[in-house]
Structures are given as C-alpha cells and as structure tokens.
Design a protein around this motif. Structure first.
Motif, PDB file in Angstrom:
ATOM      1  N   SER A 135      54.268  73.660  28.056  1.00 26.81           N
ATOM      2  CA  SER A 135      53.529  73.404  26.712  1.00 26.81           C
ATOM      3  C   SER A 135      54.682  73.113  25.637  1.00 26.81           C
ATOM      4  CB  SER A 135      52.530  74.559  26.210  1.00 26.81           C
ATOM      5  OG  SER A 135      53.322  75.711  25.987  1.00 26.81           O
ATOM      6  N   PHE A 136      55.795  73.825  25.947  1.00 29.55           N
ATOM      7  CA  PHE A 136      56.850  73.398  24.988  1.00 29.55           C
ATOM      8  C   PHE A 136      57.566  72.045  25.503  1.00 29.55           C
ATOM      9  CE2 PHE A 136      61.651  73.125  24.238  1.00 29.55           C
ATOM     10  CZ  PHE A 136      61.733  73.384  23.058  1.00 29.55           C
ATOM     11  N   SER A 137      57.360  71.631  26.668  1.00 29.39           N
ATOM     12  CA  SER A 137      57.996  70.403  26.936  1.00 29.39           C
ATOM     13  C   SER A 137      57.348  69.388  26.311  1.00 29.39           C
ATOM     14  CB  SER A 137      58.112  70.322  28.510  1.00 29.39           C
ATOM     15  OG  SER A 137      58.900  71.066  29.060  1.00 29.39           O
ATOM     16  N   SER A 138      55.831  69.387  26.098  1.00 31.80           N
ATOM     17  CA  SER A 138      54.946  68.596  25.558  1.00 31.80           C
ATOM     18  C   SER A 138      55.281  68.120  24.060  1.00 31.80           C
ATOM     19  CB  SER A 138      53.730  68.698  25.844  1.00 31.80           C
ATOM     20  OG  SER A 138      53.223  69.950  25.022  1.00 31.80           O
ATOM     21  N   PHE A 139      56.290  69.172  23.508  1.00 33.04           N
ATOM     22  CA  PHE A 139      56.552  68.868  21.900  1.00 33.04           C
ATOM     23  C   PHE A 139      57.846  68.249  22.019  1.00 33.04           C
ATOM     24  CE2 PHE A 139      52.956  70.794  20.081  1.00 33.04           C
ATOM     25  CZ  PHE A 139      52.272  71.598  20.979  1.00 33.04           C
ATOM     26  N   GLY A 140      58.618  68.041  23.161  1.00 38.55           N
ATOM     27  CA  GLY A 140      60.039  67.872  22.964  1.00 38.55           C
ATOM     28  C   GLY A 140      60.748  67.453  24.296  1.00 38.55           C
ATOM     29  N   ASN A 141      62.202  67.122  24.230  1.00 37.69           N
ATOM     30  CA  ASN A 141      62.551  66.857  25.576  1.00 37.69           C
ATOM     31  C   ASN A 141      64.031  67.444  25.293  1.00 37.69           C
ATOM     32  OD1 ASN A 141      60.541  64.970  26.523  1.00 37.69           O
ATOM     33  ND2 ASN A 141      61.325  63.398  25.186  1.00 37.69           N
ATOM     34  N   GLY A 142      64.664  67.421  26.473  1.00 35.84           N
ATOM     35  CA  GLY A 142      66.103  68.100  26.503  1.00 35.84           C
ATOM     36  C   GLY A 142      65.951  69.348  26.907  1.00 35.84           C
ATOM     37  N   TYR A 143      66.816  70.373  26.021  1.00 35.35           N
ATOM     38  CA  TYR A 143      67.103  71.724  26.421  1.00 35.35           C
ATOM     39  C   TYR A 143      65.640  72.447  26.576  1.00 35.35           C
ATOM     40  CZ  TYR A 143      67.823  76.503  26.499  1.00 35.35           C
ATOM     41  OH  TYR A 143      67.923  78.202  26.678  1.00 35.35           O
ATOM     42  N   GLY A 144      65.196  73.057  27.484  1.00 31.00           N
ATOM     43  CA  GLY A 144      63.986  73.812  27.670  1.00 31.00           C
ATOM     44  C   GLY A 144      62.694  72.981  28.042  1.00 31.00           C
ATOM     45  N   SER A 145      63.128  71.984  28.568  1.00 31.92           N
ATOM     46  CA  SER A 145      61.987  70.784  29.240  1.00 31.92           C
ATOM     47  C   SER A 145      61.638  71.349  30.767  1.00 31.92           C
ATOM     48  CB  SER A 145      62.508  69.313  29.521  1.00 31.92           C
ATOM     49  OG  SER A 145      62.658  69.007  28.285  1.00 31.92           O
ATOM     50  N   PHE A 146      60.499  71.201  31.020  1.00 26.99           N
ATOM     51  CA  PHE A 146      59.828  71.817  32.229  1.00 26.99           C
ATOM     52  C   PHE A 146      60.012  70.469  33.283  1.00 26.99           C
ATOM     53  CE2 PHE A 146      56.132  71.324  35.251  1.00 26.99           C
ATOM     54  CZ  PHE A 146      56.506  72.686  35.876  1.00 26.99           C
ATOM     55  N   HIS A 147      60.308  70.806  34.548  1.00 27.16           N
ATOM     56  CA  HIS A 147      60.458  70.104  35.647  1.00 27.16           C
ATOM     57  C   HIS A 147      59.940  70.591  36.727  1.00 27.16           C
ATOM     58  CE1 HIS A 147      63.269  67.583  33.529  1.00 27.16           C
ATOM     59  NE2 HIS A 147      64.009  68.850  33.281  1.00 27.16           N
ATOM     60  N   LEU A 148      58.905  69.861  37.630  1.00 26.16           N
ATOM     61  CA  LEU A 148      58.268  70.468  38.780  1.00 26.16           C
ATOM     62  C   LEU A 148      59.090  71.186  39.653  1.00 26.16           C
ATOM     63  CD1 LEU A 148      55.360  70.127  39.395  1.00 26.16           C
ATOM     64  CD2 LEU A 148      56.095  68.366  41.209  1.00 26.16           C
ATOM     65  N   TRP A 149      60.226  70.894  39.935  1.00 26.29           N
ATOM     66  CA  TRP A 149      61.166  71.733  40.739  1.00 26.29           C
ATOM     67  C   TRP A 149      61.253  72.974  40.402  1.00 26.29           C
ATOM     68  CZ3 TRP A 149      63.824  67.430  38.524  1.00 26.29           C
ATOM     69  CH2 TRP A 149      64.757  67.704  37.491  1.00 26.29           C
ATOM     70  N   SER A 208      60.346  79.368  26.293  1.00 21.54           N
ATOM     71  CA  SER A 208      60.110  80.447  27.037  1.00 21.54           C
ATOM     72  C   SER A 208      60.720  80.061  28.576  1.00 21.54           C
ATOM     73  CB  SER A 208      58.892  80.789  27.164  1.00 21.54           C
ATOM     74  OG  SER A 208      58.116  80.996  25.836  1.00 21.54           O
ATOM     75  N   VAL A 209      61.382  81.056  29.199  1.00 17.39           N
ATOM     76  CA  VAL A 209      62.028  80.668  30.371  1.00 17.39           C
ATOM     77  C   VAL A 209      61.625  81.890  31.334  1.00 17.39           C
ATOM     78  CG1 VAL A 209      64.233  81.405  29.677  1.00 17.39           C
ATOM     79  CG2 VAL A 209      63.887  80.096  31.798  1.00 17.39           C
ATOM     80  N   THR A 210      61.306  81.757  32.628  1.00 15.51           N
ATOM     81  CA  THR A 210      61.425  82.980  33.405  1.00 15.51           C
ATOM     82  C   THR A 210      62.137  82.630  34.603  1.00 15.51           C
ATOM     83  OG1 THR A 210      59.033  83.668  32.722  1.00 15.51           O
ATOM     84  CG2 THR A 210      59.598  84.195  34.981  1.00 15.51           C
ATOM     85  N   ILE A 211      62.884  83.594  35.213  1.00 10.17           N
ATOM     86  CA  ILE A 211      63.608  83.544  36.498  1.00 10.17           C
ATOM     87  C   ILE A 211      63.500  84.873  37.308  1.00 10.17           C
ATOM     88  CG2 ILE A 211      65.387  81.843  35.506  1.00 10.17           C
ATOM     89  CD1 ILE A 211      67.070  84.611  34.904  1.00 10.17           C
TER      90      ILE A 211
END
Length: 237
Positions: A42-56, A122-125
C-alpha cells in the motif's frame, strides 16, 4: 552437515550465504533489503523508488535476516525440525511446503499492513513464516514427540508446544506491544498456509508427484511403520 537431507542443507546454506553477502555489501552502502525485503504494497501505491513493492519480494524476503541472532534462531529451527519432515515427505514436497508457508506468511503480512498501516513505509525480512509452518507440520505429524526446551525442565508434547506458540503469537500480534518489531501475524500466516496445504494433501486434491496423503504419527505407530518415541527435538527462542 554431511548427514542432513539435501533440501534442509541447501536451505541452511542459502540463508547463510545471503546473510554474508548482505553484510559484506552493507560496508559499501549497498542494502539488499531495499530490493529484496518485503515492502508494504500500500506504500508503493503512493510513490515510487525506495520502499516500493515488487512481486519477487514475496519469495526473496524469507532468505534475508536482520542480524546473526535472527538468522541463527530461524536456521536452528530448520535444522532441528526440517530433517524429520523432509525424510517423511520427500525432498520436493518438503521444499514446496517450506516455500508455500513463506509466501503465505508474506501475503498475510501484506493484508495486515493494508488494514492497519496503509501507506506507511514498512519492511519485513526473515524465514520465520516458513519456520512456523515447519513447527506446525511437525506438531501435526508427530504430536506426541517430546520437545525439550532450554528454559523448561520438563518435556512438552509437540502438539501442545505448537498450540501454545500459536496462542502466544496471536496475543502478541493483537496486543501490538510498543517497540515490538516482530511480524507476529506473518508467523501465524505461515502456520495457516501450512495447515491449508496439508489439508489439500489429505483430501488428495493434488495427484501425481504429491498424491500420497499425510497421516498422523499415531496412525503410523499403530501400523508399526515408524516409532519416534526415542527422538528428542530442541527448539531455541
């Protein structure tokens, strides 16, 4: 390592190698988590670059860890419980189960972010989602195997341990402790998807390579096929 089943061994090696590579690249200000950690969709839908979601990221996040203790705890659980499942199911079925639990945990975490943290970075690993799936499967297949924990002087049956752990994770997730950066609902998501996959196998929905149904350890013992009463498994926190 020489006596470990091949999938368990390779999962351990892959996680260690990725952690070492990540630690090395950080010295040169290259952070793999920016590309391969699980980002809030949901963060990616508000912007691009750092923090963007990718399917992989649904796949790659489970091979990354924040520090050595994070890596050690997850890999210790894989080392303790993974070989029994791999020998029981076979290599391909165990690997499929591990990955499904990991991806399922990521999907649940995305839903939690979407519901409670929309638009936040947000990020999870970590492999914890897949690890909790392994714990669930072990408790399902070998419910009466005694687990000896470092901080509890008496053995606990596997199914009691799994149920108690799930309840603790649910409480911790709902309580939302301040300063708690653990993805509790992702852990529960790993268990959930593991349970769903086991049910699919039990009902025989997958034919061919994985058509064999899963039976409880108590059923196998009644048939005299295998007895795990002499095995002791350890789980670290």
């Amino acid at each position: 390592m020489r006596n470990l089943p091949i999938v368990t061994k390779n999962l351990l090696l892959a996680n260690v190698i990725v952690w070492l590579l990540d630690s090395l690249l950080e010295r040169y200000n290259v952070h793999l988590v920016e590309w391969f950690g699980l980002m809030n969709w949901s963060f990616s839908s508000f912007g691009n670059g750092y923090g963007s979601f990718h399917l992989w990221q649904l796949f790659t996040y489970m091979f990354m860890h924040a520090n050595f203790s994070h890596l050690f705890c997850n890999m210790f659980a894989v080392l303790m419980f993974g070989p029994a499942l791999e020998r029981e199911w076979g290599e391909r079925k165990f690997l499929l189960y591990y990955l499904v639990c990991g991806v399922g945990a990521a999907l649940v975490q995305e839903l939690v972010w979407m519901a409670f943290m929309p638009g936040q970075l947000s990020v999870t690993i970590g492999a914890s989602g897949a690890v909790f799936g392994i714990l669930f499967a072990f408790g399902w297949l070998f419910p009466d195997v005694p687990l000896f924990l470092f901080f509890i002087p008496v053995p606990i049956r596997a199914r009691i341990f799994v149920i108690a752990y799930a309840v603790i994770e649910l409480f911790a997730g709902l309580a939302n402790f301040s300063g708690d950066n653990v993805a509790h609902f992702a852990h529960l998501g790993g268990m959930l998807f593991g349970w769903l996959l086991i049910l699919c196998w039990q009902k025989g929905w997958f034919e061919g390579k994985w058509k064999d149904k899963i039976h409880l350890a108590s059923d196998r013992r009644e048939k005299g096929e295998r007895d795990f009463s002499g095995y002791h498994y350890h789980k670290s926190e």
